[in-house]
Write a protein that holds these residues in place. Sequence first.
Motif, PDB file in Angstrom:
ATOM      1  N   PRO A  39       2.433   1.169  -5.871  1.00 16.45           N
ATOM      2  CA  PRO A  39       2.735   0.976  -7.289  1.00 16.45           C
ATOM      3  C   PRO A  39       2.273  -0.412  -7.764  1.00 16.45           C
ATOM      4  O   PRO A  39       2.378  -1.404  -7.034  1.00 16.45           O
ATOM      5  CB  PRO A  39       4.262   1.101  -7.356  1.00 16.45           C
ATOM      6  N   GLU A  40       1.799  -0.474  -8.974  1.00 14.64           N
ATOM      7  CA  GLU A  40       1.220  -1.687  -9.556  1.00 14.64           C
ATOM      8  C   GLU A  40       2.113  -2.918  -9.414  1.00 14.64           C
ATOM      9  O   GLU A  40       1.649  -4.008  -9.088  1.00 14.64           O
ATOM     10  CB  GLU A  40       0.904  -1.435 -11.040  1.00 14.64           C
ATOM     11  N   ARG A  41       3.391  -2.773  -9.626  1.00 13.78           N
ATOM     12  CA  ARG A  41       4.272  -3.950  -9.649  1.00 13.78           C
ATOM     13  C   ARG A  41       4.425  -4.639  -8.299  1.00 13.78           C
ATOM     14  O   ARG A  41       4.835  -5.799  -8.225  1.00 13.78           O
ATOM     15  CB  ARG A  41       5.633  -3.584 -10.230  1.00 13.78           C
ATOM     16  N   PHE A  42       4.067  -3.952  -7.186  1.00 20.32           N
ATOM     17  CA  PHE A  42       4.113  -4.569  -5.859  1.00 20.32           C
ATOM     18  C   PHE A  42       2.774  -5.205  -5.473  1.00 20.32           C
ATOM     19  O   PHE A  42       2.699  -5.932  -4.495  1.00 20.32           O
ATOM     20  CB  PHE A  42       4.489  -3.524  -4.794  1.00 20.32           C
ATOM     21  N   ARG A  43       1.736  -4.918  -6.221  1.00 25.75           N
ATOM     22  CA  ARG A  43       0.399  -5.408  -5.884  1.00 25.75           C
ATOM     23  C   ARG A  43       0.236  -6.875  -6.258  1.00 25.75           C
ATOM     24  O   ARG A  43       0.858  -7.360  -7.193  1.00 25.75           O
ATOM     25  CB  ARG A  43      -0.665  -4.610  -6.628  1.00 25.75           C
ATOM     26  N   GLY A  44      -0.630  -7.540  -5.512  1.00 25.20           N
ATOM     27  CA  GLY A  44      -0.968  -8.916  -5.851  1.00 25.20           C
ATOM     28  C   GLY A  44      -1.045  -9.799  -4.627  1.00 25.20           C
ATOM     29  O   GLY A  44      -1.009  -9.341  -3.491  1.00 25.20           O
ATOM     30  N   ASP A  45      -1.173 -11.100  -4.895  1.00 28.63           N
ATOM     31  CA  ASP A  45      -1.205 -12.112  -3.843  1.00 28.63           C
ATOM     32  C   ASP A  45       0.157 -12.778  -3.790  1.00 28.63           C
ATOM     33  O   ASP A  45       0.722 -13.159  -4.828  1.00 28.63           O
ATOM     34  CB  ASP A  45      -2.300 -13.143  -4.129  1.00 28.63           C
ATOM     35  N   TRP A  46       0.659 -12.928  -2.570  1.00 28.02           N
ATOM     36  CA  TRP A  46       1.997 -13.462  -2.339  1.00 28.02           C
ATOM     37  C   TRP A  46       1.906 -14.535  -1.264  1.00 28.02           C
ATOM     38  O   TRP A  46       1.091 -14.455  -0.350  1.00 28.02           O
ATOM     39  CB  TRP A  46       2.929 -12.356  -1.852  1.00 28.02           C
ATOM     40  N   ALA A  47       2.774 -15.565  -1.365  1.00 29.28           N
ATOM     41  CA  ALA A  47       2.851 -16.608  -0.335  1.00 29.28           C
ATOM     42  C   ALA A  47       4.216 -17.272  -0.399  1.00 29.28           C
ATOM     43  O   ALA A  47       4.970 -17.093  -1.357  1.00 29.28           O
ATOM     44  CB  ALA A  47       1.737 -17.635  -0.534  1.00 29.28           C
ATOM     45  N   ALA A  48       4.514 -18.087   0.619  1.00 30.96           N
ATOM     46  CA  ALA A  48       5.835 -18.696   0.749  1.00 30.96           C
ATOM     47  C   ALA A  48       6.216 -19.587  -0.426  1.00 30.96           C
ATOM     48  O   ALA A  48       7.371 -19.617  -0.831  1.00 30.96           O
ATOM     49  CB  ALA A  48       5.921 -19.487   2.047  1.00 30.96           C
ATOM     50  N   ASP A  49       5.261 -20.322  -0.967  1.00 26.37           N
ATOM     51  CA  ASP A  49       5.551 -21.219  -2.083  1.00 26.37           C
ATOM     52  C   ASP A  49       4.258 -21.531  -2.833  1.00 26.37           C
ATOM     53  O   ASP A  49       3.182 -21.034  -2.465  1.00 26.37           O
ATOM     54  CB  ASP A  49       6.242 -22.499  -1.600  1.00 26.37           C
ATOM     55  N   ALA A  50       4.347 -22.378  -3.863  1.00 26.60           N
ATOM     56  CA  ALA A  50       3.181 -22.695  -4.694  1.00 26.60           C
ATOM     57  C   ALA A  50       2.069 -23.350  -3.876  1.00 26.60           C
ATOM     58  O   ALA A  50       0.877 -23.057  -4.084  1.00 26.60           O
ATOM     59  CB  ALA A  50       3.587 -23.593  -5.856  1.00 26.60           C
ATOM     60  N   ASP A  51       2.418 -24.245  -2.945  1.00 28.65           N
ATOM     61  CA  ASP A  51       1.396 -24.884  -2.104  1.00 28.65           C
ATOM     62  C   ASP A  51       0.674 -23.844  -1.246  1.00 28.65           C
ATOM     63  O   ASP A  51      -0.544 -23.896  -1.086  1.00 28.65           O
ATOM     64  CB  ASP A  51       2.018 -25.955  -1.204  1.00 28.65           C
TER      65      ASP A  51
END
Length: 128
Positions: A39-51
Amino acid sequence: MKAPTLTLALALALCGCNRGEPAPSPVVQPVEEDVATVPERFRGDWAADADACTTPGHVSRLHIGSDRIRFHESEGPIVSVDERGDALTLVARLTGEGETRDASYAFSLSGDGNILSDANGFTRQRCD
């Protein structure tokens, strides 16, 4: 004596066994891999924090596409998806470090859609 010899020769000729050639190999057609859609809402780039979001190759980076997932050292097609509210369970066929394996992951998405948590409690923020 001639009748049994003639019968044996005829049988060998009919089965092709007298040529000394191997039987032809069966033709194997490639099977298309099942691919599931996230589903679209789970897609994307993810990481622990902004850095971590701005650090290429950071160990916490995760990319979830419509039908593929990519971790720091492995990636592959997503072969099944089960969405229940803000929870997503998926199975991916991951290749990395010279091996391919099926792996299952469970994620939950925050109400605002910006935090993704896995079953171990590790959280990632949306990078995009």
